[in-house]
Write a protein that holds these residues in place. Sequence first.
Motif, PDB file in Angstrom:
ATOM      1  N   MET A   1      14.716  38.972   1.862  1.00  0.00           N
ATOM      2  CA  MET A   1      13.691  40.002   2.022  1.00  0.00           C
ATOM      3  C   MET A   1      12.579  39.478   2.927  1.00  0.00           C
ATOM      4  SD  MET A   1      11.362  41.912  -0.888  1.00  0.00           S
ATOM      5  CE  MET A   1      10.885  40.351  -1.629  1.00  0.00           C
ATOM      6  N   THR A   2      12.272  40.202   3.987  1.00  0.00           N
ATOM      7  CA  THR A   2      11.201  39.814   4.895  1.00  0.00           C
ATOM      8  C   THR A   2       9.878  40.381   4.402  1.00  0.00           C
ATOM      9  OG1 THR A   2      12.718  39.731   6.792  1.00  0.00           O
ATOM     10  CG2 THR A   2      10.365  39.899   7.263  1.00  0.00           C
ATOM     11  N   LEU A   3       8.909  39.507   4.213  1.00  0.00           N
ATOM     12  CA  LEU A   3       7.598  39.897   3.702  1.00  0.00           C
ATOM     13  C   LEU A   3       6.565  40.021   4.801  1.00  0.00           C
ATOM     14  CD1 LEU A   3       7.510  37.468   0.651  1.00  0.00           C
ATOM     15  CD2 LEU A   3       8.149  39.873   0.624  1.00  0.00           C
ATOM     16  N   LEU A   4       6.758  39.272   5.899  1.00  0.00           N
ATOM     17  CA  LEU A   4       5.758  39.245   6.964  1.00  0.00           C
ATOM     18  C   LEU A   4       6.426  38.743   8.230  1.00  0.00           C
ATOM     19  CD1 LEU A   4       2.632  39.381   7.697  1.00  0.00           C
ATOM     20  CD2 LEU A   4       2.605  36.917   7.217  1.00  0.00           C
ATOM     21  N   GLU A   5       6.100  39.364   9.351  1.00  0.00           N
ATOM     22  CA  GLU A   5       6.571  38.867  10.646  1.00  0.00           C
ATOM     23  C   GLU A   5       5.554  39.266  11.698  1.00  0.00           C
ATOM     24  OE1 GLU A   5      10.673  38.183  13.125  1.00  0.00           O
ATOM     25  OE2 GLU A   5      10.652  39.573  11.427  1.00  0.00           O
ATOM     26  N   LYS A   6       4.730  38.295  12.084  1.00  0.00           N
ATOM     27  CA  LYS A   6       3.683  38.576  13.062  1.00  0.00           C
ATOM     28  C   LYS A   6       3.161  37.272  13.643  1.00  0.00           C
ATOM     29  CE  LYS A   6      -0.335  39.921  11.397  1.00  0.00           C
ATOM     30  NZ  LYS A   6      -1.378  40.617  10.592  1.00  0.00           N
ATOM     31  N   ASP A   7       2.752  37.317  14.913  1.00  0.00           N
ATOM     32  CA  ASP A   7       2.040  36.219  15.569  1.00  0.00           C
ATOM     33  C   ASP A   7       2.734  34.871  15.408  1.00  0.00           C
ATOM     34  OD1 ASP A   7      -0.045  37.900  16.500  1.00  0.00           O
ATOM     35  OD2 ASP A   7      -0.937  37.880  14.503  1.00  0.00           O
ATOM     36  N   GLY A   8       4.073  34.876  15.511  1.00  0.00           N
ATOM     37  CA  GLY A   8       4.814  33.629  15.454  1.00  0.00           C
ATOM     38  C   GLY A   8       5.059  33.096  14.067  1.00  0.00           C
ATOM     39  N   VAL A   9       4.880  33.928  13.053  1.00  0.00           N
ATOM     40  CA  VAL A   9       5.115  33.523  11.664  1.00  0.00           C
ATOM     41  C   VAL A   9       6.034  34.550  11.002  1.00  0.00           C
ATOM     42  CG1 VAL A   9       4.070  33.127   9.392  1.00  0.00           C
ATOM     43  CG2 VAL A   9       2.908  32.335  11.461  1.00  0.00           C
ATOM     44  N   ARG A  10       7.069  34.065  10.328  1.00  0.00           N
ATOM     45  CA  ARG A  10       7.970  34.930   9.567  1.00  0.00           C
ATOM     46  C   ARG A  10       8.057  34.412   8.139  1.00  0.00           C
ATOM     47  NH1 ARG A  10      11.842  34.685  12.747  1.00  0.00           N
ATOM     48  NH2 ARG A  10      13.117  33.078  11.779  1.00  0.00           N
ATOM     49  N   VAL A  11       7.907  35.311   7.183  1.00  0.00           N
ATOM     50  CA  VAL A  11       7.965  34.957   5.764  1.00  0.00           C
ATOM     51  C   VAL A  11       9.082  35.750   5.108  1.00  0.00           C
ATOM     52  CG1 VAL A  11       6.699  34.789   3.593  1.00  0.00           C
ATOM     53  CG2 VAL A  11       5.475  34.563   5.761  1.00  0.00           C
ATOM     54  N   THR A  12       9.998  35.044   4.473  1.00  0.00           N
ATOM     55  CA  THR A  12      11.075  35.692   3.733  1.00  0.00           C
ATOM     56  C   THR A  12      11.100  35.121   2.321  1.00  0.00           C
ATOM     57  OG1 THR A  12      12.694  34.036   4.500  1.00  0.00           O
ATOM     58  CG2 THR A  12      12.477  36.058   5.801  1.00  0.00           C
ATOM     59  N   ALA A  13      11.696  35.883   1.412  1.00  0.00           N
ATOM     60  CA  ALA A  13      11.800  35.428   0.034  1.00  0.00           C
ATOM     61  C   ALA A  13      13.166  35.773  -0.519  1.00  0.00           C
ATOM     62  CB  ALA A  13      10.710  36.047  -0.844  1.00  0.00           C
ATOM     63  N   ASP A  14      13.721  34.843  -1.286  1.00  0.00           N
ATOM     64  CA  ASP A  14      14.996  35.035  -1.964  1.00  0.00           C
ATOM     65  C   ASP A  14      14.827  34.512  -3.381  1.00  0.00           C
ATOM     66  OD1 ASP A  14      17.589  35.335  -2.800  1.00  0.00           O
ATOM     67  OD2 ASP A  14      18.451  33.841  -1.452  1.00  0.00           O
ATOM     68  N   ALA A  15      14.604  35.421  -4.317  1.00  0.00           N
ATOM     69  CA  ALA A  15      14.376  35.055  -5.720  1.00  0.00           C
ATOM     70  C   ALA A  15      13.159  34.140  -5.818  1.00  0.00           C
ATOM     71  CB  ALA A  15      15.614  34.429  -6.330  1.00  0.00           C
ATOM     72  N   GLU A  16      13.339  32.905  -6.271  1.00  0.00           N
ATOM     73  CA  GLU A  16      12.212  32.012  -6.537  1.00  0.00           C
ATOM     74  C   GLU A  16      11.838  31.142  -5.349  1.00  0.00           C
ATOM     75  OE1 GLU A  16      12.325  30.880 -11.168  1.00  0.00           O
ATOM     76  OE2 GLU A  16      14.143  30.284 -10.100  1.00  0.00           O
ATOM     77  N   VAL A  17      12.521  31.290  -4.229  1.00  0.00           N
ATOM     78  CA  VAL A  17      12.252  30.468  -3.049  1.00  0.00           C
ATOM     79  C   VAL A  17      11.811  31.358  -1.888  1.00  0.00           C
ATOM     80  CG1 VAL A  17      13.189  28.822  -1.381  1.00  0.00           C
ATOM     81  CG2 VAL A  17      13.942  28.744  -3.774  1.00  0.00           C
ATOM     82  N   ALA A  18      10.671  31.031  -1.284  1.00  0.00           N
ATOM     83  CA  ALA A  18      10.205  31.702  -0.078  1.00  0.00           C
ATOM     84  C   ALA A  18      10.277  30.722   1.085  1.00  0.00           C
ATOM     85  CB  ALA A  18       8.773  32.204  -0.247  1.00  0.00           C
TER      86      ALA A  18
END
Length: 259
Positions: A1-18
Amino acid sequence: MTLLEKDGVRVTADAEVATVTLAHPAKRNAQTPAMWRALAEAGRVLPGGVRVVVLRGEGKSFSAGLDRQAFEPEGFEGEPSFLDMARGSEAELDALIAEYQEAFTWWRRPDLLSIAAVQGHAIGAGFQLALACDLRVCAQDAQFAMRETSLGLVPDLGGTHPLVNLVGTARALEMCATGRFVHADEAERLGLANLVVAPDELDGAVADLSAALLAAPRNAVVETKVLLAGAAGRGYDEQRAAERAAQGRRLRDLAGLGD
């Protein structure tokens, strides 16, 4: 699951690990004020169930440090240049640097365990970002350097505190004042790296460490992290008292008597 993607930063999460990814490989993940704001936002968008955060960089380098455009008179579009910052009041300058530091401060939150997966260069702000994490797993080609002093500056993104804690004042001074490269094998000897692996084994090693960190109950890990983080600032008897208090909370929790 992608939580954030902007300005050269991407944040994803899968259960207990981001996973927080520096996603500007064409510039070796050089950092900008916009990236710092995105990194600060990354800490705010994590779901409450996340226990481990992995920080990585796309491409050959973890992060080559501050984008050199920051040293140009015009700086970045829409951002104050270094010259503009210098012309501001002390309060304005302090507030701006404090805003930039927010990208580096949340990685040691007690409810999270953070791992920097470092390959290639981790220079200046890149080194400080790796130091912001609780743990560092490095590829054999990792190279750390604190180059701010060589540029007439000081490390100001929160890196001096963990660096001194890990290697001591004298070694930290030598590394910062010379700006020399610290390669992976030396980083492991000095305690900067928890583990060094072959480059093609980096992702697997980080995944294995993440799984191991998730094996224990969350509350026990949180209490242990807080206990260890405060140890250096306490005397022996104070630390024993902190241990007793933490263990009391754990026993009450296990007995179903917690708040």
